[in-house]
Design a protein around this motif. Structure first.
Motif, mmCIF file in Angstrom:
data_model
loop_
_atom_site.group_PDB
_atom_site.id
_atom_site.type_symbol
_atom_site.label_atom_id
_atom_site.label_comp_id
_atom_site.label_asym_id
_atom_site.label_seq_id
_atom_site.Cartn_x
_atom_site.Cartn_y
_atom_site.Cartn_z
ATOM 1 N N HIS A 117 0.836 -1.204 0.000
ATOM 2 C CA HIS A 117 0.000 0.000 0.000
ATOM 3 C C HIS A 117 0.873 1.257 0.000
ATOM 4 N N ILE A 118 1.937 1.258 0.808
ATOM 5 C CA ILE A 118 2.827 2.425 0.893
ATOM 6 C C ILE A 118 3.529 2.664 -0.435
ATOM 7 N N PHE A 119 4.035 1.603 -1.053
ATOM 8 C CA PHE A 119 4.687 1.756 -2.358
ATOM 9 C C PHE A 119 3.726 2.347 -3.390
ATOM 10 N N ARG A 120 2.525 1.828 -3.437
ATOM 11 C CA ARG A 120 1.563 2.295 -4.438
ATOM 12 C C ARG A 120 1.114 3.725 -4.156
ATOM 13 N N GLU A 121 1.011 4.080 -2.881
ATOM 14 C CA GLU A 121 0.642 5.448 -2.514
ATOM 15 C C GLU A 121 1.696 6.436 -3.015
ATOM 16 N N VAL A 122 2.957 6.087 -2.826
ATOM 17 C CA VAL A 122 4.034 6.976 -3.291
ATOM 18 C C VAL A 122 4.054 7.047 -4.810
ATOM 19 N N ALA A 123 3.916 5.899 -5.473
ATOM 20 C CA ALA A 123 3.929 5.885 -6.934
ATOM 21 C C ALA A 123 2.804 6.730 -7.514
ATOM 22 N N ASP A 137 17.523 -5.635 4.509
ATOM 23 C CA ASP A 137 16.303 -4.826 4.544
ATOM 24 C C ASP A 137 16.021 -4.198 3.186
ATOM 25 N N SER A 138 17.054 -3.709 2.513
ATOM 26 C CA SER A 138 16.832 -3.135 1.182
ATOM 27 C C SER A 138 16.477 -4.228 0.183
ATOM 28 N N VAL A 139 16.991 -5.439 0.388
ATOM 29 C CA VAL A 139 16.645 -6.565 -0.486
ATOM 30 C C VAL A 139 15.169 -6.917 -0.332
ATOM 31 N N VAL A 140 14.707 -7.016 0.917
ATOM 32 C CA VAL A 140 13.289 -7.311 1.161
ATOM 33 C C VAL A 140 12.417 -6.170 0.638
ATOM 34 N N MET A 141 12.846 -4.930 0.849
ATOM 35 C CA MET A 141 12.075 -3.788 0.376
ATOM 36 C C MET A 141 11.910 -3.828 -1.146
ATOM 37 N N PHE A 142 12.976 -4.128 -1.859
ATOM 38 C CA PHE A 142 12.905 -4.207 -3.321
ATOM 39 C C PHE A 142 12.036 -5.382 -3.759
ATOM 40 N N HIS A 143 12.121 -6.497 -3.040
ATOM 41 C CA HIS A 143 11.297 -7.664 -3.354
ATOM 42 C C HIS A 143 9.809 -7.314 -3.236
ATOM 43 N N VAL A 144 9.449 -6.628 -2.152
ATOM 44 C CA VAL A 144 8.050 -6.232 -1.963
ATOM 45 C C VAL A 144 7.633 -5.218 -3.034
ATOM 46 N N ALA A 145 8.522 -4.299 -3.392
ATOM 47 C CA ALA A 145 8.214 -3.315 -4.435
ATOM 48 C C ALA A 145 7.922 -4.009 -5.759
ATOM 49 N N ARG A 146 8.690 -5.034 -6.087
ATOM 50 C CA ARG A 146 8.449 -5.760 -7.338
ATOM 51 C C ARG A 146 7.082 -6.443 -7.308
ATOM 52 N N LYS A 147 6.698 -6.990 -6.149
ATOM 53 C CA LYS A 147 5.379 -7.612 -6.036
ATOM 54 C C LYS A 147 4.266 -6.560 -6.131
ATOM 55 N N ALA A 148 4.533 -5.358 -5.613
ATOM 56 C CA ALA A 148 3.514 -4.309 -5.603
ATOM 57 C C ALA A 148 3.113 -3.889 -7.010
ATOM 58 N N PHE A 149 4.045 -3.969 -7.966
ATOM 59 C CA PHE A 149 3.763 -3.467 -9.313
ATOM 60 C C PHE A 149 3.747 -4.572 -10.378
ATOM 61 N N TRP A 150 3.951 -5.806 -9.969
ATOM 62 C CA TRP A 150 3.952 -6.940 -10.901
ATOM 63 C C TRP A 150 2.603 -7.034 -11.621
ATOM 64 N N ALA A 191 4.086 -5.302 -14.148
ATOM 65 C CA ALA A 191 4.840 -4.153 -14.660
ATOM 66 C C ALA A 191 6.178 -4.057 -13.917
ATOM 67 N N PRO A 192 7.171 -3.428 -14.518
ATOM 68 C CA PRO A 192 8.433 -3.234 -13.803
ATOM 69 C C PRO A 192 8.274 -2.201 -12.691
ATOM 70 N N VAL A 193 9.173 -2.217 -11.748
ATOM 71 C CA VAL A 193 9.163 -1.216 -10.676
ATOM 72 C C VAL A 193 9.333 0.165 -11.306
ATOM 73 N N PRO A 194 8.447 1.128 -11.001
ATOM 74 C CA PRO A 194 8.460 2.417 -11.693
ATOM 75 C C PRO A 194 9.416 3.452 -11.106
ATOM 76 N N PHE A 195 10.513 2.999 -10.561
ATOM 77 C CA PHE A 195 11.521 3.929 -10.047
ATOM 78 C C PHE A 195 12.867 3.203 -10.012
ATOM 79 N N PRO A 196 13.963 3.956 -10.019
ATOM 80 C CA PRO A 196 15.295 3.340 -9.986
ATOM 81 C C PRO A 196 15.724 2.997 -8.563
ATOM 82 N N LEU A 197 16.861 2.318 -8.463
ATOM 83 C CA LEU A 197 17.543 2.099 -7.193
ATOM 84 C C LEU A 197 18.684 3.104 -7.078
ATOM 85 N N MET A 198 19.008 3.481 -5.855
ATOM 86 C CA MET A 198 20.192 4.314 -5.637
ATOM 87 C C MET A 198 21.039 3.712 -4.522
#
Length: 304
Positions: A20-26, A41-54, A56-63
């Motif tokens: 929900h948080i990822f989609r709210e920001v997007a 933690d960043s690995v899990v965060m990215f994993h959840v982000a990929r599920k949030a938009f699957w 489709a690709p994640v709509p933002f880059p990594l830094m």
């Protein structure tokens, strides 16, 4: 599987909140970015982000805010993730800021580039016009992080004011900001270290190998075991020996300690974490031992 029939499990509820948080920001931010170090933690965060938009690709880059003093296993893992997923990676380098004279590097035993990351982080945000920055911090890690909201407003200098945070009643988030300001967003705020590892097990997420027990040369210092790397200068009287260890958290190699461990599998790590009474940062991060308010002071300056 994280669900049983129509009843959400504890992990599924946490995942749903993060989605929900990822989609709210997007839906509301123009140029978000996800901070990615290759740590768990960043690995899990990215994993959840990929599920949030699957699908489709994640709509933002990594830094990655790169100190240049990283563990080789973590950088190799980071690059494999980027190659596998095709996500765009932005690297903001501390070495570039040292070369440009924006920061001054410490020298001698105990020197670390960790605090210099703040300048590189803020420069990376400014140069790329990022207006929302996802971080993997959790409230159980450290008392300053326990104070922080899911949506954390940062002013034009990247500073955080713990006395002027916005209410988040009923999980309603306020991402309003002016030009030059931005919002830090923490989708894993309500997760614990044990939750992270149980989720890693449930989702079969690969991690850098240093999170599991292995033999490594270490240097005892300040009640911790630092890995002997080219970036750790020995103080007079310090000696190096070999132990079986693993890392609970991953950061700059000069200030990230490891713990004695026989945990070779995810299940064994979960058993260890369930039995411990010290947070991973409290037990293994020298940068959190600067003072009682060390983390809060750095966050006010713009740190993660």
């Amino acid at each position: 599987m994280l669900t049983t029939g129509y009843e959400l499990t504890h992990l599924a509820a946490l995942e749903a909140e993060s989605v929900h948080i990822f989609r709210e920001v997007a839906a509301t931010a123009q140029r978000p970015v996800l901070l990615f170090s290759g740590g768990k933690d960043s690995v899990v965060m990215f994993h959840v982000a990929r599920k949030a938009f699957w699908p489709a690709p994640v709509p933002f880059p990594l830094m990655h805010v790169d100190t240049g003093h990283n563990f080789d296993e973590v950088i190799d893992y980071r690059d494999r993730v980027v190659d596998k997923t095709g996500v765009r990676l932005v690297v903001s380098s501390v070495q570039d800021d040292i070369d440009a004279g924006r920061v001054v590097e410490q020298t001698g035993p105990g020197a670390s580039r960790n605090r210099l990351q703040t300048t590189s982080l803020l420069r990376g945000i400014r140069e790329n016009n990022f207006d929302a920055v996802f971080g993997g911090a959790r409230r159980d890690e450290e008392k300053a992080r326990a104070k922080e909201r899911v949506f954390s407003f940062r002013d034009e200098f990247g500073a955080w004011d713990p006395r002027a945070q916005r209410p988040e009643l009923w999980n309603l988030y306020n991402g309003r900001h002016n030009k030059g300001e931005h919002i830090r967003v923490f989708p894993l705020s309500n997760w614990t270290e044990l939750d992270i590892w149980q989720y890693i097990a449930a989702e079969e997420i690969e991690l850098p190998s240093i999170y599991y027990a292995h033999r490594r040369e270490v240097v005892p210092r300040d009640g911790m075991l630092l890995a002997k790397t080219p970036y750790v200068e020995l103080a007079p009287g310090e000696t190096v020996h070999t132990e079986q260890v693993r890392f609970r958290t991953v950061g700059d190699a000069t200030c990230t300690g490891c713990v004695l461990s026989d945990a070779l599998t995810v299940e064994q790590v979960i058993d260890e974490v369930a039995a411990t009474r010290l947070t991973e940062r409290g037990a293994t991060r020298a940068d959190d031992r600067i003072s009682e308010s060390g983390m809060e002071d750095r966050k006010k300056e713009g740190y993660f």
